[in-house]
Write a protein that holds these residues in place. Structure first.
Motif, PDB file in Angstrom:
ATOM      1  N   ILE A   7     102.330 -55.197  35.544  1.00 22.86           N
ATOM      2  CA  ILE A   7     103.758 -55.295  35.849  1.00 22.86           C
ATOM      3  C   ILE A   7     104.377 -53.909  35.712  1.00 22.86           C
ATOM      4  O   ILE A   7     104.168 -53.235  34.702  1.00 22.86           O
ATOM      5  N   THR A   8     105.142 -53.478  36.714  1.00 26.02           N
ATOM      6  CA  THR A   8     105.916 -52.247  36.591  1.00 26.02           C
ATOM      7  C   THR A   8     107.372 -52.646  36.398  1.00 26.02           C
ATOM      8  O   THR A   8     107.887 -53.533  37.069  1.00 26.02           O
ATOM      9  N   VAL A   9     108.021 -51.961  35.445  1.00 24.91           N
ATOM     10  CA  VAL A   9     109.383 -52.307  35.045  1.00 24.91           C
ATOM     11  C   VAL A   9     110.271 -51.070  35.103  1.00 24.91           C
ATOM     12  O   VAL A   9     109.891 -50.008  34.615  1.00 24.91           O
ATOM     13  N   TRP A  10     111.439 -51.228  35.684  1.00 20.63           N
ATOM     14  CA  TRP A  10     112.458 -50.188  35.742  1.00 20.63           C
ATOM     15  C   TRP A  10     113.594 -50.586  34.815  1.00 20.63           C
ATOM     16  O   TRP A  10     113.989 -51.750  34.781  1.00 20.63           O
ATOM     17  N   ARG A  11     114.157 -49.624  34.101  1.00 21.86           N
ATOM     18  CA  ARG A  11     115.281 -49.959  33.227  1.00 21.86           C
ATOM     19  C   ARG A  11     116.562 -50.135  34.024  1.00 21.86           C
ATOM     20  O   ARG A  11     116.695 -49.628  35.141  1.00 21.86           O
ATOM     21  N   LYS A  12     117.478 -50.851  33.447  1.00 22.59           N
ATOM     22  CA  LYS A  12     118.772 -51.119  34.054  1.00 22.59           C
ATOM     23  C   LYS A  12     119.507 -49.787  34.264  1.00 22.59           C
ATOM     24  O   LYS A  12     119.476 -48.926  33.382  1.00 22.59           O
ATOM     25  N   PRO A  13     120.140 -49.592  35.419  1.00 19.82           N
ATOM     26  CA  PRO A  13     120.875 -48.333  35.655  1.00 19.82           C
ATOM     27  C   PRO A  13     121.883 -48.068  34.536  1.00 19.82           C
ATOM     28  O   PRO A  13     122.597 -48.966  34.090  1.00 19.82           O
ATOM     29  N   GLY A  14     121.899 -46.831  34.069  1.00 15.84           N
ATOM     30  CA  GLY A  14     122.817 -46.427  33.014  1.00 15.84           C
ATOM     31  C   GLY A  14     122.299 -46.643  31.606  1.00 15.84           C
ATOM     32  O   GLY A  14     122.912 -46.194  30.640  1.00 15.84           O
ATOM     33  N   MET A  15     121.165 -47.315  31.465  1.00 18.03           N
ATOM     34  CA  MET A  15     120.597 -47.578  30.140  1.00 18.03           C
ATOM     35  C   MET A  15     119.679 -46.428  29.743  1.00 18.03           C
ATOM     36  O   MET A  15     118.897 -45.937  30.555  1.00 18.03           O
ATOM     37  N   SER A  16     119.761 -46.004  28.492  1.00 13.57           N
ATOM     38  CA  SER A  16     118.900 -44.916  28.020  1.00 13.57           C
ATOM     39  C   SER A  16     117.474 -45.434  27.828  1.00 13.57           C
ATOM     40  O   SER A  16     117.266 -46.632  27.588  1.00 13.57           O
ATOM     41  N   PRO A  17     116.490 -44.532  27.903  1.00  9.31           N
ATOM     42  CA  PRO A  17     115.109 -44.948  27.646  1.00  9.31           C
ATOM     43  C   PRO A  17     114.938 -45.559  26.253  1.00  9.31           C
ATOM     44  O   PRO A  17     114.182 -46.505  26.070  1.00  9.31           O
ATOM     45  N   GLU A  18     115.674 -45.041  25.273  1.00  7.34           N
ATOM     46  CA  GLU A  18     115.576 -45.559  23.911  1.00  7.34           C
ATOM     47  C   GLU A  18     116.105 -46.993  23.817  1.00  7.34           C
ATOM     48  O   GLU A  18     115.489 -47.848  23.168  1.00  7.34           O
ATOM     49  N   ALA A  19     117.242 -47.248  24.467  1.00  9.66           N
ATOM     50  CA  ALA A  19     117.820 -48.597  24.458  1.00  9.66           C
ATOM     51  C   ALA A  19     116.913 -49.569  25.216  1.00  9.66           C
ATOM     52  O   ALA A  19     116.749 -50.723  24.816  1.00  9.66           O
ATOM     53  N   PHE A 109     118.307 -55.652  30.456  1.00 11.33           N
ATOM     54  CA  PHE A 109     117.716 -54.343  30.182  1.00 11.33           C
ATOM     55  C   PHE A 109     116.871 -53.773  31.316  1.00 11.33           C
ATOM     56  O   PHE A 109     116.508 -52.599  31.287  1.00 11.33           O
ATOM     57  N   MET A 110     116.568 -54.559  32.328  1.00  7.63           N
ATOM     58  CA  MET A 110     115.745 -54.037  33.422  1.00  7.63           C
ATOM     59  C   MET A 110     116.444 -54.215  34.759  1.00  7.63           C
ATOM     60  O   MET A 110     117.323 -55.055  34.908  1.00  7.63           O
ATOM     61  N   ASP A 111     116.023 -53.393  35.714  1.00  8.44           N
ATOM     62  CA  ASP A 111     116.483 -53.545  37.095  1.00  8.44           C
ATOM     63  C   ASP A 111     115.523 -54.537  37.736  1.00  8.44           C
ATOM     64  O   ASP A 111     114.475 -54.166  38.259  1.00  8.44           O
ATOM     65  N   ARG A 112     115.879 -55.789  37.668  1.00 11.70           N
ATOM     66  CA  ARG A 112     114.979 -56.859  38.110  1.00 11.70           C
ATOM     67  C   ARG A 112     114.682 -56.802  39.599  1.00 11.70           C
ATOM     68  O   ARG A 112     113.649 -57.303  40.050  1.00 11.70           O
ATOM     69  N   SER A 113     115.543 -56.173  40.385  1.00  8.40           N
ATOM     70  CA  SER A 113     115.306 -56.071  41.831  1.00  8.40           C
ATOM     71  C   SER A 113     114.083 -55.215  42.147  1.00  8.40           C
ATOM     72  O   SER A 113     113.503 -55.320  43.221  1.00  8.40           O
ATOM     73  N   LYS A 114     113.678 -54.376  41.195  1.00  8.42           N
ATOM     74  CA  LYS A 114     112.518 -53.498  41.396  1.00  8.42           C
ATOM     75  C   LYS A 114     111.259 -53.996  40.703  1.00  8.42           C
ATOM     76  O   LYS A 114     110.187 -53.422  40.877  1.00  8.42           O
ATOM     77  N   LEU A 115     111.387 -55.019  39.892  1.00 15.04           N
ATOM     78  CA  LEU A 115     110.255 -55.554  39.135  1.00 15.04           C
ATOM     79  C   LEU A 115     109.096 -55.891  40.074  1.00 15.04           C
ATOM     80  O   LEU A 115     109.285 -56.527  41.107  1.00 15.04           O
ATOM     81  N   ARG A 116     107.894 -55.447  39.732  1.00 17.51           N
ATOM     82  CA  ARG A 116     106.706 -55.727  40.532  1.00 17.51           C
ATOM     83  C   ARG A 116     105.604 -56.269  39.642  1.00 17.51           C
ATOM     84  O   ARG A 116     105.323 -55.722  38.577  1.00 17.51           O
ATOM     85  N   ILE A 117     104.985 -57.361  40.099  1.00 17.71           N
ATOM     86  CA  ILE A 117     103.900 -58.011  39.358  1.00 17.71           C
ATOM     87  C   ILE A 117     102.719 -58.163  40.311  1.00 17.71           C
ATOM     88  O   ILE A 117     102.888 -58.670  41.428  1.00 17.71           O
ATOM     89  N   VAL A 118     101.551 -57.726  39.879  1.00 17.59           N
ATOM     90  CA  VAL A 118     100.373 -57.773  40.740  1.00 17.59           C
ATOM     91  C   VAL A 118      99.152 -58.187  39.927  1.00 17.59           C
ATOM     92  O   VAL A 118      99.010 -57.824  38.760  1.00 17.59           O
ATOM     93  N   ALA A 119      98.302 -58.996  40.542  1.00 14.83           N
ATOM     94  CA  ALA A 119      97.030 -59.364  39.922  1.00 14.83           C
ATOM     95  C   ALA A 119      96.027 -58.238  40.173  1.00 14.83           C
ATOM     96  O   ALA A 119      96.017 -57.633  41.239  1.00 14.83           O
ATOM     97  N   ILE A 120      95.199 -57.969  39.181  1.00 16.99           N
ATOM     98  CA  ILE A 120      94.195 -56.911  39.273  1.00 16.99           C
ATOM     99  C   ILE A 120      92.834 -57.564  39.477  1.00 16.99           C
ATOM    100  O   ILE A 120      92.467 -58.492  38.748  1.00 16.99           O
ATOM    101  N   LYS A 121      92.090 -57.067  40.451  1.00 19.43           N
ATOM    102  CA  LYS A 121      90.805 -57.674  40.791  1.00 19.43           C
ATOM    103  C   LYS A 121      89.781 -57.533  39.668  1.00 19.43           C
ATOM    104  O   LYS A 121      89.160 -58.500  39.265  1.00 19.43           O
ATOM    105  N   ASN A 122      89.579 -56.333  39.179  1.00 19.77           N
ATOM    106  CA  ASN A 122      88.597 -56.089  38.126  1.00 19.77           C
ATOM    107  C   ASN A 122      89.223 -55.247  37.038  1.00 19.77           C
ATOM    108  O   ASN A 122      90.029 -54.372  37.314  1.00 19.77           O
ATOM    109  N   LYS A 123      88.820 -55.488  35.812  1.00 15.07           N
ATOM    110  CA  LYS A 123      89.215 -54.635  34.696  1.00 15.07           C
ATOM    111  C   LYS A 123      87.936 -54.097  34.087  1.00 15.07           C
ATOM    112  O   LYS A 123      87.089 -54.863  33.644  1.00 15.07           O
ATOM    113  N   GLU A 124      87.809 -52.813  34.103  1.00 12.87           N
ATOM    114  CA  GLU A 124      86.647 -52.164  33.521  1.00 12.87           C
ATOM    115  C   GLU A 124      87.113 -51.287  32.379  1.00 12.87           C
ATOM    116  O   GLU A 124      88.103 -50.573  32.500  1.00 12.87           O
TER     117      GLU A 124
END
Length: 150
Positions: A7-19, A109-124
């Motif tokens: 999952i890749t996550v973007w923070r909500k616009p205007g929110m600091s990385p710490e918050a 806390f996140m920009d849900r419009s950019k949220l991306r979820i993907v299945a991974i074929k193999n984990k090595e």
């Protein structure tokens, strides 16, 4: 065979990385644990993008590629027992009886419009030759998941 989701996550616009980090770890993750119950993944690893630090680029081999153009703020890797476990997890989190609690929190806390979820074929997993699961002290390589290795 395990089932892996990235999952890749973007923070909500205007929110600091710490918050963003504080909310993700101290509000969102406890909410997920509570809602998921026994459907919780085997592991839920969160990695946060580092953008600051006076010596950040000096610590990288190819400093020109050090975070340039990376717009997401975190990557989460979820590992499930199998695809059925994955499906049960998501169905539990977004079940009608949760009353949209997870989605409501995500918008805090996140920009849900950019949220991306993907299945991974193999984990090595590559492990150094001098590491012996079950024999080495867990403190020797604290970053590795200790316990079951397949």
């Amino acid at each position: 065979m395990v089932f892996v989701v990235l999952i890749t996550v973007w923070r909500k616009p205007g929110m600091s990385p710490e918050a963003f980090y504080d909310h993700y770890e101290n509000v969102h993750m406890p909410l997920i644990r509570r809602l998921a119950g026994d459907k919780i993944p085997i592991s839920h690893n969160r990695l946060y993008v580092t953008r600051e630090g006076p010596d950040l680029k000096e610590r990288m081999v190819q400093e020109a590629e050090c975070g340039e153009g990376i717009s997401y703020d975190a990557v989460a890797e979820l590992i499930f027992e199998d695809e059925a476990h994955n499906l049960a997890y998501w169905q539990t989190l977004y079940a009608p009886e949760t009353n949209g609690a997870l989605t409501e929190d995500e918008y805090k806390f996140m920009d849900r419009s950019k949220l991306r979820i993907v299945a991974i074929k193999n984990k090595e997993l590559m492990i150094r030759n001098d590491f012996f699961p079950g024999k080495d002290d867990v403190n020797k390589y604290g970053f590795l998941p200790h316990g079951k290795f397949n």
